[in-house]
Design a protein around this motif. Structure first.
Motif, PDB file in Angstrom:
ATOM      1  N   LEU A 190      37.868  71.397  57.321  1.00 50.22           N
ATOM      2  CA  LEU A 190      37.329  71.653  56.152  1.00 50.22           C
ATOM      3  C   LEU A 190      37.077  70.216  55.661  1.00 50.22           C
ATOM      4  CD1 LEU A 190      40.206  73.369  56.525  1.00 50.22           C
ATOM      5  CD2 LEU A 190      39.876  73.745  54.198  1.00 50.22           C
ATOM      6  N   ALA A 211      36.534  72.506  50.317  1.00 45.84           N
ATOM      7  CA  ALA A 211      38.047  72.860  49.829  1.00 45.84           C
ATOM      8  C   ALA A 211      37.805  72.837  48.423  1.00 45.84           C
ATOM      9  CB  ALA A 211      38.941  71.681  50.602  1.00 45.84           C
ATOM     10  N   SER A 212      36.601  72.603  47.999  1.00 47.23           N
ATOM     11  CA  SER A 212      36.788  72.745  46.235  1.00 47.23           C
ATOM     12  C   SER A 212      35.639  73.805  45.822  1.00 47.23           C
ATOM     13  CB  SER A 212      36.510  71.211  45.760  1.00 47.23           C
ATOM     14  OG  SER A 212      35.414  70.750  46.432  1.00 47.23           O
ATOM     15  N   GLU A 256      36.659  61.411  50.398  1.00 48.25           N
ATOM     16  CA  GLU A 256      37.951  61.778  50.474  1.00 48.25           C
ATOM     17  C   GLU A 256      38.960  60.566  50.099  1.00 48.25           C
ATOM     18  OE1 GLU A 256      35.679  62.341  52.853  1.00 48.25           O
ATOM     19  OE2 GLU A 256      35.901  64.523  53.039  1.00 48.25           O
ATOM     20  N   GLU A 281      41.049  63.211  48.282  1.00 52.11           N
ATOM     21  CA  GLU A 281      41.701  64.076  48.769  1.00 52.11           C
ATOM     22  C   GLU A 281      42.921  64.443  48.038  1.00 52.11           C
ATOM     23  OE1 GLU A 281      42.353  63.927  53.263  1.00 52.11           O
ATOM     24  OE2 GLU A 281      43.754  65.381  53.076  1.00 52.11           O
ATOM     25  N   LYS A 284      44.118  68.063  45.985  1.00 54.01           N
ATOM     26  CA  LYS A 284      45.123  68.862  46.523  1.00 54.01           C
ATOM     27  C   LYS A 284      46.195  68.957  45.433  1.00 54.01           C
ATOM     28  CE  LYS A 284      45.856  67.010  50.697  1.00 54.01           C
ATOM     29  NZ  LYS A 284      46.148  66.673  52.018  1.00 54.01           N
ATOM     30  N   LEU A 331      39.520  67.036  55.864  1.00 55.92           N
ATOM     31  CA  LEU A 331      40.774  67.743  55.706  1.00 55.92           C
ATOM     32  C   LEU A 331      40.884  68.688  57.130  1.00 55.92           C
ATOM     33  CD1 LEU A 331      39.513  67.347  52.720  1.00 55.92           C
ATOM     34  CD2 LEU A 331      41.377  68.710  51.905  1.00 55.92           C
ATOM     35  N   SER A 363      46.601  69.897  56.718  1.00 58.62           N
ATOM     36  CA  SER A 363      46.653  69.179  55.652  1.00 58.62           C
ATOM     37  C   SER A 363      46.154  69.446  54.149  1.00 58.62           C
ATOM     38  CB  SER A 363      45.649  67.802  55.692  1.00 58.62           C
ATOM     39  OG  SER A 363      44.353  68.021  55.809  1.00 58.62           O
ATOM     40  N   ALA A 364      45.455  70.873  54.333  1.00 55.97           N
ATOM     41  CA  ALA A 364      44.917  71.410  52.961  1.00 55.97           C
ATOM     42  C   ALA A 364      46.059  72.636  52.811  1.00 55.97           C
ATOM     43  CB  ALA A 364      43.648  72.020  53.267  1.00 55.97           C
ATOM     44  N   SER A 365      47.061  72.594  53.467  1.00 54.34           N
ATOM     45  CA  SER A 365      48.305  73.532  53.187  1.00 54.34           C
ATOM     46  C   SER A 365      49.684  72.817  52.962  1.00 54.34           C
ATOM     47  CB  SER A 365      48.059  74.850  54.109  1.00 54.34           C
ATOM     48  OG  SER A 365      48.396  74.317  55.494  1.00 54.34           O
ATOM     49  N   GLU A 404      40.444  79.806  57.423  1.00 53.92           N
ATOM     50  CA  GLU A 404      40.103  79.020  56.396  1.00 53.92           C
ATOM     51  C   GLU A 404      40.000  79.709  55.102  1.00 53.92           C
ATOM     52  OE1 GLU A 404      36.954  75.892  57.081  1.00 53.92           O
ATOM     53  OE2 GLU A 404      36.538  76.001  54.836  1.00 53.92           O
ATOM     54  N   LYS A 410      41.856  79.300  51.576  1.00 52.79           N
ATOM     55  CA  LYS A 410      41.310  79.135  50.032  1.00 52.79           C
ATOM     56  C   LYS A 410      41.244  80.130  49.134  1.00 52.79           C
ATOM     57  CE  LYS A 410      37.486  77.536  51.933  1.00 52.79           C
ATOM     58  NZ  LYS A 410      36.000  76.769  52.123  1.00 52.79           N
TER      59      LYS A 410
END
Lengths: 173, 173
Positions: free
Chosen positions: A3, A8-9, A112, A131, A135, B3, B7-9, B131, B135
């Motif tokens: 990602l 991720a945004s 990030e 980052e 998050k 990410l 790391s995104a969860s 992914e 998201k």
């Protein structure tokens, strides 16, 4: 494949705003079916010291817009916070969506670790890396206001289910 | 740096659950100050056809737990859904947090493109790539229930602010 700050945004905000707009459309249809003016919902609150529905919609959009602007290091357009009807609130969402479409992934990716300083409350700021900001601030803040808007509609009898929040127009009826 | 699925969860769920537990602790203190049994809040709802507070807490934790388990391709522990007090709900959050601590990033990373099939409603399933699932399903679903729990407490007069939701114990008083 991994990602990125943009992946991720941007898609999360796009999806969330589209689903939010879908909930507003359903609320308008529900008001018509129940024969009341949907605009009475603009001012409803869950508690007297919570912000009303209109503010939840404005802040949901601004949460997405300002998060992207801060991560990209650019200025976001300012909107007037003067909406008093569903049509105006949906137009506000549409303006935010249109602005998000102008942002390219390259404006975010690689940032990030950039420090982001943003206002918290009236006279404080907070600084987080890009980052961590996404998050632990931007995403939870965005969903907070989208969900609170949903909760206000449900509390007032609008026929929504969680699938409307998660799937928007794909949720079917 | 970019990410990853872990790391995104994992950090988002950890932070969200810690902040949720903080909101429950504040609700207990508020009930003591207002001289009512906090456990009357366990059954409150925003609408008669919405799930009560206890279910919002259970599902918030399960949203995190099941998302991680599905992304990792493992089984998550099952909890009984029998909590009727704040102490039991906070213990449920703690059990979920403890299980999340057993998950290593390596169990998730690299699985962004793995198909995840999960139940939607009573008799349907949906399949999404790892992914996209994170998201567009797991994160919004998690924040939906955390925010609805917050909204229920605010609606019942508990002295919370958005900083409690975003910052948990760091929010101060």
């Amino acid at each position: 494949m991994s990602l990125t700050l943009s992946s991720a945004s941007l898609p999360i905000f796009r999806t969330g705003l589209a689903n939010l707009d879908h909930c507003l459309a359903k609320a308008e249809a529900n008001a018509a079916a129940r024969k009341f003016d949907p605009n009475v919902l603009v001012g409803v609150r869950l508690a007297p010291d919570m912000l009303p529905f209109a503010a939840q919609i404005r802040i949901a959009g601004d949460a997405a817009k300002l998060a992207v602007a801060r991560m990209a290091g650019i200025e976001a357009p300012k909107f007037e916070d003067n909406e008093s009807t569903f049509a105006e609130l949906r137009e506000r969402i549409a303006k935010t969506q249109a602005w998000l479409e102008t942002i390219s992934p390259a404006q975010l990716d690689g940032r990030e670790d950039v420090d982001i300083t943003f206002p918290v409350g009236r006279d404080k700021t907070r600084t987080m890396k890009g980052e961590a900001y996404l998050k632990h601030w931007a995403l939870p803040n965005f969903f907070f206001h989208v969900t609170t808007a949903y909760a206000l509609l449900r509390h007032n009898g609008v026929d929504l289910g969680k699938s409307d929040y998660l799937l928007g127009a794909q949720a079917g009826n």
